[in-house]
Design a protein around this motif. Sequence first.
Motif, PDB file in Angstrom:
ATOM      1  N   VAL A   9      90.034  23.886  53.555  1.00  0.00           N
ATOM      2  CA  VAL A   9      88.917  23.312  53.616  1.00  0.00           C
ATOM      3  C   VAL A   9      87.872  24.371  54.768  1.00  0.00           C
ATOM      4  O   VAL A   9      86.585  24.091  54.661  1.00  0.00           O
ATOM      5  N   GLU A  10      88.615  25.155  55.663  1.00  0.00           N
ATOM      6  CA  GLU A  10      87.552  25.742  56.467  1.00  0.00           C
ATOM      7  C   GLU A  10      86.695  26.852  55.782  1.00  0.00           C
ATOM      8  O   GLU A  10      85.670  27.285  56.483  1.00  0.00           O
ATOM      9  N   ARG A  11      86.878  27.142  54.482  1.00  0.00           N
ATOM     10  CA  ARG A  11      86.092  28.022  54.080  1.00  0.00           C
ATOM     11  C   ARG A  11      84.850  27.278  52.960  1.00  0.00           C
ATOM     12  O   ARG A  11      84.214  28.145  52.210  1.00  0.00           O
ATOM     13  N   TYR A  12      84.776  26.226  53.066  1.00  0.00           N
ATOM     14  CA  TYR A  12      83.462  25.318  52.345  1.00  0.00           C
ATOM     15  C   TYR A  12      82.565  25.128  53.546  1.00  0.00           C
ATOM     16  O   TYR A  12      82.966  24.895  54.731  1.00  0.00           O
ATOM     17  N   TYR A  13      81.250  24.772  53.100  1.00  0.00           N
ATOM     18  CA  TYR A  13      80.312  24.392  53.809  1.00  0.00           C
ATOM     19  C   TYR A  13      79.140  23.665  53.168  1.00  0.00           C
ATOM     20  O   TYR A  13      79.162  24.112  51.823  1.00  0.00           O
ATOM     21  N   TYR A  14      78.380  22.865  53.826  1.00  0.00           N
ATOM     22  CA  TYR A  14      77.206  22.302  53.002  1.00  0.00           C
ATOM     23  C   TYR A  14      76.189  23.391  52.937  1.00  0.00           C
ATOM     24  O   TYR A  14      75.890  24.146  53.927  1.00  0.00           O
ATOM     25  N   VAL A  15      75.097  23.642  52.112  1.00  0.00           N
ATOM     26  CA  VAL A  15      74.223  24.450  51.954  1.00  0.00           C
ATOM     27  C   VAL A  15      73.280  24.362  53.279  1.00  0.00           C
ATOM     28  O   VAL A  15      72.631  25.237  53.596  1.00  0.00           O
ATOM     29  N   SER A  16      73.018  23.096  53.660  1.00  0.00           N
ATOM     30  CA  SER A  16      72.033  22.879  54.812  1.00  0.00           C
ATOM     31  C   SER A  16      72.668  23.292  55.946  1.00  0.00           C
ATOM     32  O   SER A  16      71.951  23.498  57.075  1.00  0.00           O
ATOM     33  N   ASP A  17      73.884  23.770  56.012  1.00  0.00           N
ATOM     34  CA  ASP A  17      74.720  24.256  57.449  1.00  0.00           C
ATOM     35  C   ASP A  17      73.963  25.560  57.586  1.00  0.00           C
ATOM     36  O   ASP A  17      74.169  26.151  58.653  1.00  0.00           O
ATOM     37  N   PHE A  18      73.618  26.141  56.678  1.00  0.00           N
ATOM     38  CA  PHE A  18      73.191  27.681  56.727  1.00  0.00           C
ATOM     39  C   PHE A  18      71.504  27.662  57.287  1.00  0.00           C
ATOM     40  O   PHE A  18      71.343  28.537  57.784  1.00  0.00           O
ATOM     41  N   TYR A  19      70.977  26.531  56.913  1.00  0.00           N
ATOM     42  CA  TYR A  19      69.610  26.506  57.400  1.00  0.00           C
ATOM     43  C   TYR A  19      69.413  26.090  58.744  1.00  0.00           C
ATOM     44  O   TYR A  19      70.578  25.416  59.423  1.00  0.00           O
ATOM     45  N   PRO A  20      68.452  26.184  59.576  1.00  0.00           N
ATOM     46  CA  PRO A  20      68.049  25.734  60.909  1.00  0.00           C
ATOM     47  C   PRO A  20      68.308  23.988  60.764  1.00  0.00           C
ATOM     48  O   PRO A  20      67.843  23.572  59.724  1.00  0.00           O
ATOM     49  N   LYS A  21      68.794  23.487  61.729  1.00  0.00           N
ATOM     50  CA  LYS A  21      68.697  21.881  61.620  1.00  0.00           C
ATOM     51  C   LYS A  21      67.538  21.334  61.800  1.00  0.00           C
ATOM     52  O   LYS A  21      67.352  20.296  61.039  1.00  0.00           O
ATOM     53  N   PHE A  22      66.400  21.763  62.349  1.00  0.00           N
ATOM     54  CA  PHE A  22      65.128  21.197  62.476  1.00  0.00           C
ATOM     55  C   PHE A  22      64.012  22.463  62.247  1.00  0.00           C
ATOM     56  O   PHE A  22      64.263  23.359  62.570  1.00  0.00           O
ATOM     57  N   THR A  74      76.419  36.746  55.951  1.00  0.00           N
ATOM     58  CA  THR A  74      77.717  37.704  56.332  1.00  0.00           C
ATOM     59  C   THR A  74      78.019  36.996  57.855  1.00  0.00           C
ATOM     60  O   THR A  74      79.135  36.659  57.995  1.00  0.00           O
ATOM     61  N   SER A  75      76.954  37.073  58.808  1.00  0.00           N
ATOM     62  CA  SER A  75      77.176  36.559  60.075  1.00  0.00           C
ATOM     63  C   SER A  75      77.812  34.909  60.185  1.00  0.00           C
ATOM     64  O   SER A  75      78.342  34.840  60.974  1.00  0.00           O
ATOM     65  N   PHE A  76      76.827  34.371  59.355  1.00  0.00           N
ATOM     66  CA  PHE A  76      77.235  32.933  59.387  1.00  0.00           C
ATOM     67  C   PHE A  76      78.672  32.443  58.798  1.00  0.00           C
ATOM     68  O   PHE A  76      79.476  31.761  59.311  1.00  0.00           O
ATOM     69  N   HIS A  77      79.194  33.171  57.720  1.00  0.00           N
ATOM     70  CA  HIS A  77      80.485  33.000  57.197  1.00  0.00           C
ATOM     71  C   HIS A  77      81.637  33.714  58.120  1.00  0.00           C
ATOM     72  O   HIS A  77      82.686  33.011  58.423  1.00  0.00           O
ATOM     73  N   GLN A  78      81.380  34.550  58.961  1.00  0.00           N
ATOM     74  CA  GLN A  78      82.240  35.155  60.153  1.00  0.00           C
ATOM     75  C   GLN A  78      82.321  34.161  61.307  1.00  0.00           C
ATOM     76  O   GLN A  78      83.567  34.136  61.785  1.00  0.00           O
ATOM     77  N   LYS A  79      81.240  33.437  61.400  1.00  0.00           N
ATOM     78  CA  LYS A  79      81.464  32.307  62.518  1.00  0.00           C
ATOM     79  C   LYS A  79      82.207  31.291  62.178  1.00  0.00           C
ATOM     80  O   LYS A  79      83.102  30.687  63.089  1.00  0.00           O
ATOM     81  N   ILE A  80      81.963  30.810  61.086  1.00  0.00           N
ATOM     82  CA  ILE A  80      83.123  29.900  60.367  1.00  0.00           C
ATOM     83  C   ILE A  80      84.378  30.415  60.417  1.00  0.00           C
ATOM     84  O   ILE A  80      85.221  29.609  60.568  1.00  0.00           O
ATOM     85  N   LEU A 120      84.079  28.999  64.881  1.00  0.00           N
ATOM     86  CA  LEU A 120      83.028  28.386  65.630  1.00  0.00           C
ATOM     87  C   LEU A 120      82.141  27.457  65.282  1.00  0.00           C
ATOM     88  O   LEU A 120      81.388  26.970  66.034  1.00  0.00           O
ATOM     89  N   HIS A 121      82.456  26.830  64.278  1.00  0.00           N
ATOM     90  CA  HIS A 121      81.868  25.800  63.535  1.00  0.00           C
ATOM     91  C   HIS A 121      82.905  24.851  63.189  1.00  0.00           C
ATOM     92  O   HIS A 121      82.959  24.270  61.746  1.00  0.00           O
ATOM     93  N   PRO A 122      83.784  24.117  63.832  1.00  0.00           N
ATOM     94  CA  PRO A 122      84.783  23.342  63.330  1.00  0.00           C
ATOM     95  C   PRO A 122      84.355  22.024  62.782  1.00  0.00           C
ATOM     96  O   PRO A 122      84.854  21.308  61.964  1.00  0.00           O
ATOM     97  N   GLU A 123      83.209  21.494  63.335  1.00  0.00           N
ATOM     98  CA  GLU A 123      82.498  20.435  62.680  1.00  0.00           C
ATOM     99  C   GLU A 123      82.048  20.451  61.265  1.00  0.00           C
ATOM    100  O   GLU A 123      82.191  19.472  60.421  1.00  0.00           O
ATOM    101  N   ILE A 124      81.850  21.727  60.758  1.00  0.00           N
ATOM    102  CA  ILE A 124      81.514  21.778  59.136  1.00  0.00           C
ATOM    103  C   ILE A 124      82.714  21.478  58.293  1.00  0.00           C
ATOM    104  O   ILE A 124      82.609  20.568  57.452  1.00  0.00           O
TER     105      ILE A 124
END
Length: 327
Positions: A246-259, A214-220, A224-228
């Motif tokens: 398009v701002e309501r789409y994202y990749y599954v990996s975007d939800f996970y930590p980058k590293f 929920t928090s991640f979706h709200q940031k999009i 706050l995540h225009p690159e996504i």
Amino acid sequence: MDVFACAEKYVLEMFAGAAVCVHTGDVLECTVRRHPGYSSFRSEMMDDLVRRKGKRSKRWEALIAMGRLAEMGDDDTWKMAFIDCLSPVLRRRSRNISRDFGTDLEDVLSDMFEAVLLAWIETGHGCPPGGVRHYVIKSAYNLAHKRAKVDGGEQPFDAMDDFPSSVEDSFSFTMRNSVVVNDADVRDPVVAEQIRGERFGALLRKMGYGEEMTSFHQKIRDGLHPEISQRVLKSGVATRVWVDGVERYYYVSDFYPKFIGLRDAAKVMGIAESAAYRMLRDGDLPLPVNSSGRSYQVSVRALMSHMEIPDMVVHMDDVENGAGHAG
């Protein structure tokens, strides 16, 4: 046209005066405090290149790893930065070859640039991290010298006086095919997209990550995540883009930590931590690894690709619906 000058101009424009983080690619996520601008970073890499010569360098290995990681997202900025930081030694040898054989300097530079790109591909897997720089430089020298020969008798230049190295020059290079995963037998792309999102949402809810979702979706939604959204639009795989935005789409990996750490990555891969470090040292680890301070980090997106875990595009509404249904 000087191709290396073009590469330098391209990289300067891409970094645009921002601080350069060669450890994670993101200054805000890095544990290292000092991050210079690109011009200072480039000078430091050149100094390191001359000072350490053929010896291993964590800075250069980190730069190479960032180049590999960025390429997974169709971003060649870090690869071009790698080439640009090598340009002083390549230019110096180019001038010598042009003078000795009476060939056009720009032609010699172009030959070297071509060789660097080919060597970059060849060292993608199977080359120890410390050997990439040496192999790339030697490949550029050899190709430029070979094409500049005017008549028989000369042999391709292979004496690395400026860059002595104990690294073997013959590696076993293999290219891994990209993984393409399709959704079962669903013929309607909109339905397939909906199923993907709902399954992901249900998984997050069952694993106890409902609040984080929920928090991640709200940031999009808050921008706050225009690159996504830009990356999803570039991929051209979203089917409801003109209806929902398009701002309501994202990749599954975007939800996970980058590293994640190398120890956690080894667990995912099903190997011992000691084996992962040994594979990293020998150049056999099948995905790029970067260093931040004394620790090694593995890109989650690269790990997913290696483990053949599809990095799906999902729609926020579908994910939330799936999470709600699972709840």
